[in-house]
Design a protein around this motif. Structure first.
Motif, PDB file in Angstrom:
ATOM      1  N   TYR B 204       0.829  -1.210   0.000  1.00 18.12           N
ATOM      2  CA  TYR B 204       0.000   0.000   0.000  1.00 18.12           C
ATOM      3  C   TYR B 204       0.862   1.259   0.000  1.00 18.12           C
ATOM      4  O   TYR B 204       0.491   2.280  -0.565  1.00 18.12           O
ATOM      5  CB  TYR B 204      -0.994   0.001   1.172  1.00 18.12           C
ATOM      6  N   SER B 207       2.474   1.414  -3.607  1.00 18.85           N
ATOM      7  CA  SER B 207       1.514   1.877  -4.619  1.00 18.85           C
ATOM      8  C   SER B 207       1.175   3.351  -4.430  1.00 18.85           C
ATOM      9  O   SER B 207       0.960   4.077  -5.405  1.00 18.85           O
ATOM     10  CB  SER B 207       0.253   1.022  -4.600  1.00 18.85           C
ATOM     11  N   ALA B 208       1.146   3.806  -3.170  1.00 16.48           N
ATOM     12  CA  ALA B 208       0.908   5.233  -2.924  1.00 16.48           C
ATOM     13  C   ALA B 208       2.023   6.068  -3.555  1.00 16.48           C
ATOM     14  O   ALA B 208       1.767   7.096  -4.192  1.00 16.48           O
ATOM     15  CB  ALA B 208       0.829   5.504  -1.418  1.00 16.48           C
ATOM     16  N   ARG B 209       3.258   5.588  -3.380  1.00 13.71           N
ATOM     17  CA  ARG B 209       4.400   6.311  -3.968  1.00 13.71           C
ATOM     18  C   ARG B 209       4.284   6.294  -5.494  1.00 13.71           C
ATOM     19  O   ARG B 209       4.552   7.296  -6.154  1.00 13.71           O
ATOM     20  CB  ARG B 209       5.718   5.653  -3.538  1.00 13.71           C
ATOM     21  N   ALA B 210       3.828   5.127  -6.037  1.00  8.76           N
ATOM     22  CA  ALA B 210       3.710   5.004  -7.493  1.00  8.76           C
ATOM     23  C   ALA B 210       2.639   5.949  -8.039  1.00  8.76           C
ATOM     24  O   ALA B 210       2.716   6.415  -9.169  1.00  8.76           O
ATOM     25  CB  ALA B 210       3.370   3.558  -7.859  1.00  8.76           C
ATOM     26  N   ARG B 211       1.617   6.238  -7.181  1.00  6.26           N
ATOM     27  CA  ARG B 211       0.561   7.158  -7.613  1.00  6.26           C
ATOM     28  C   ARG B 211       0.988   8.606  -7.498  1.00  6.26           C
ATOM     29  O   ARG B 211       0.230   9.513  -7.764  1.00  6.26           O
ATOM     30  CB  ARG B 211      -0.695   6.946  -6.752  1.00  6.26           C
ATOM     31  N   GLY B 212       2.193   8.837  -7.043  1.00  7.73           N
ATOM     32  CA  GLY B 212       2.728  10.201  -6.985  1.00  7.73           C
ATOM     33  C   GLY B 212       2.679  10.838  -5.615  1.00  7.73           C
ATOM     34  O   GLY B 212       2.961  12.021  -5.460  1.00  7.73           O
ATOM     35  N   VAL B 213       2.269  10.034  -4.599  1.00 15.81           N
ATOM     36  CA  VAL B 213       2.254  10.578  -3.234  1.00 15.81           C
ATOM     37  C   VAL B 213       3.698  10.879  -2.808  1.00 15.81           C
ATOM     38  O   VAL B 213       4.596  10.065  -3.068  1.00 15.81           O
ATOM     39  CB  VAL B 213       1.617   9.558  -2.261  1.00 15.81           C
ATOM     40  N   HIS B 222       0.711   7.438   5.887  1.00 11.07           N
ATOM     41  CA  HIS B 222       0.386   6.023   5.645  1.00 11.07           C
ATOM     42  C   HIS B 222       1.139   5.067   6.571  1.00 11.07           C
ATOM     43  O   HIS B 222       0.537   4.343   7.335  1.00 11.07           O
ATOM     44  CB  HIS B 222       0.670   5.674   4.176  1.00 11.07           C
TER      45      HIS B 222
END
Lengths: 265, 308
Positions: B204, B207-213, B222
């Motif tokens: 999680y 994927s957050a980092r991958a979404r640009g977070v 997180h």
């Protein structure tokens, strides 16, 4: 860090053994006229409240600390390995009885039980070793029990049992060697714990008794001279911290080296 | 959850009984005659016999144990041989000081450990990480009976900022709390680092980092909160250890708590008081560990929903 730890431990062992032949003063010799002298070329760690050479006493204390550490860890590991392997190997009521004793002793704060035992048995080096070993075996027993539970299902152990090998032989020749690595790590960290525990008891007046030099009694004696002779507190304290750090580095390093699943970072 | 609660409570009963048995047996481990040992070698035989009767040492062992457990359940731990006051009252009078010190030490440990552990995890493998972990290993290795006097030399004697001993103001609490909390801070910093590193590897967060977070948001919003669950457990379990660590810290700083009372009682061979102090510290330790387990069970849905 493992090498640094090993180097510190090796240095401490050599210093403890060779110390009396290198330092020209007896740890019990008093020079009352020079009491509380600060560190100098002739006395690098200074003199204490009775004019005794602090360096000689620190080296003498190292022998006590290492001796207590070795005996406590040796006795604890032997008892713990014996009871832990019996509990894990035989299971049933043997496991139940040993495990309940372990549960109660684990629920009891270790140093508190050691203080209680020394309080009733009387303060002495032997009683400190007895008290610390009485609580120390529990950690080893729990560790070995868990490892033996796993190891007794190994094929080579099942094969030995199927060939009719008796329990002591199966445990001693086949099961215990497979838990040796975990025991070595525990013993290395246990040395650090035993050294601190001995010094704590001696600091509280419950361990090694004067005039025998122990790092804990030296620190207790130094409390009365914090203002006029801080070297009495600094020197033995540094000795404890460095030796304990050495054993912790060594234990951490061995654990990482012997357990490939454990990430170092 | 109720099954877990009942099982955990039931498991505590034999442990408490075992602790009580150990404490009861202590007095019988005294070499020779316990009554003689308490009064000293020069005591008159009449006084020794009277003390033996008063403590019930002339009764059969099972009867003595029954009386001991009965007294403990009713809160009667006997009377002090030195002062004559009830042991339970003397301990109750000093318990707030010990709890105050343990709580302050816990606050110090958390204030130091959480930022240190987070910094080490976020900047893993860098000089920040190595410095933080070396510092924490130092914290574990430096004994509190050395750290305390060293801080007293610097902050009380040399700089004159803080009082060297006693209790009363917040300033009196600083040196004992830091001394007692240092080792715990070291353990918690290592735990926080390890726990946060585990969370940062979770899908999680990835994927957050991958979404640009942003990295900071991924850590704080997180991973950080979830990484605290095992840390909270360790905090609870270590609170009991602080109570035993307080024995030495209270002695160093003349802090009027149960630990200092225990050491004073040992030197006066006041064994009823010694038994009382040890029993109370041990029972508190067991109960704090029990509460930690229950809170952990409530926090962890696998246990709460009966799947643990």
């Amino acid at each position: 860090m493992t090498r640094l730890g090993a180097a510190i431990v090796l240095f401490a062992v050599v210093a403890a053994i060779a110390g009396p032949f290198v330092v020209p003063y007896d740890p019990a010799d008093q020079a009352l006229a020079s009491r509380l002298d600060r560190p100098s070329w002739s006395h690098p760690f200074g003199l204490d409240e009775l004019g005794r050479d602090v360096l000689s006493r620190v080296l003498s204390g190292a022998r006590i600390s290492l001796l207590v550490g070795l005996l406590v860890v040796g006795i604890s590991a032997a008892i713990g390995a014996g009871l832990g392997s019996a509990a894990g190997y035989f299971g049933g009521w043997v496991d139940d009885v040993i495990s309940r004793i372990i549960d109660v002793l684990m629920a009891f704060p270790g140093i508190l039980l050691a203080i209680a035992l020394v309080a009733v048995l009387g303060p002495s080096l032997t009683n400190v070793i007895v008290a610390l070993a009485s609580i120390g075996w529990v950690g080893y027993a729990r560790l070995v029990r868990g490892q033996v539970l796993r190891a007794r299902e190994f094929e080579f152990v099942l094969a030995a049992r199927a060939l009719g090998a008796r329990a002591p032989r199966v445990i001693g020749r086949h099961v215990l060697p497979s838990v040796l690595a975990a025991l070595v790590v525990q013993a290395s960290l246990g040395m650090a714990g035993a050294i601190i525990a001995e010094a704590s008891l001696s600091f509280l007046g419950l361990g090694v008794q004067p005039p025998t030099a122990s790092w804990g009694t030296m620190l207790a004696g130094g409390r009365a001279h914090l203002l006029d002779a801080p070297h009495l507190t600094v020197c033995p304290g540094l000795a404890i911290a460095i030796l304990v750090l050495g054993f912790n580095f060594l234990g951490d390093g061995l654990r990482d080296a012997l357990d490939p699943r454990r990430p170092t970072h | 959850m109720w099954r877990y609660l009942a099982r955990r409570l039931l498991l505590t009963v034999p442990v408490l009984l075992g602790v009580a048995t150990l404490v009861f047996l202590l007095i019988h481990l005294i070499p020779g005659d316990p009554a003689q040992a308490m009064l000293g070698e020069g005591a008159a035989p009449k006084d020794v016999a009277a003390l033996r009767t008063r403590l019930g040492l002339d009764l059969p062992l099972p009867v003595q144990f029954g009386r001991f457990v009965n007294g403990v359940v009713r809160g009667d731990l006997g009377t002090s041989l030195r002062t004559g006051e009830p042991v339970a009252a003397a301990i109750a009078q000093r318990m707030p000081a010990t709890f105050e010190l343990a709580l302050a030490a816990m606050c110090v440990a958390l204030l130091v450990a959480i930022p240190l552990g987070v910094a080490a995890a976020v900047w893993r493998g860098t000089i920040v990480d190595h410095a933080a972990m070396t510092l924490s290993l130092l914290g574990i290795s430096i004994p509190n009976f050395w750290l305390g006097p060293m801080m007293a030399i610097v902050f009380a004697i040399e700089l004159g900022w803080l009082p060297v001993s006693g209790r009363g103001t917040a300033a009196h609490l600083v040196l004992p709390a830091v001394t007692l909390g240092a080792a715990l801070a070291a353990i918690l910093a290592r735990m926080t680092r390890a726990s946060l590193l585990d969370e940062l590897r979770e899908l999680y967060v990835v994927s957050a980092r991958a979404r640009g977070v942003s990295r900071a948001r991924a850590v704080w919003a997180h991973a950080f909160r979830n990484s605290l669950v095992p840390v909270v457990t360790i905090v609870g379990l270590q609170f009991g250890s602080l109570l035993t660590g307080a024995i030495i810290t209270e002695t160093i700083f003349s802090w009027p708590g149960v630990g200092r009372l225990l050491i004073q009682s040992i030197s006066f061979r006041d064994y009823p008081m010694v038994q009382g102090c040890i029993l109370l510290i041990a029972v508190t330790y067991v109960m704090v560990n029990l509460m930690t387990d229950l809170v952990y069970g409530w926090l962890d849905p696998r246990i709460r929903l009966g799947r643990g």
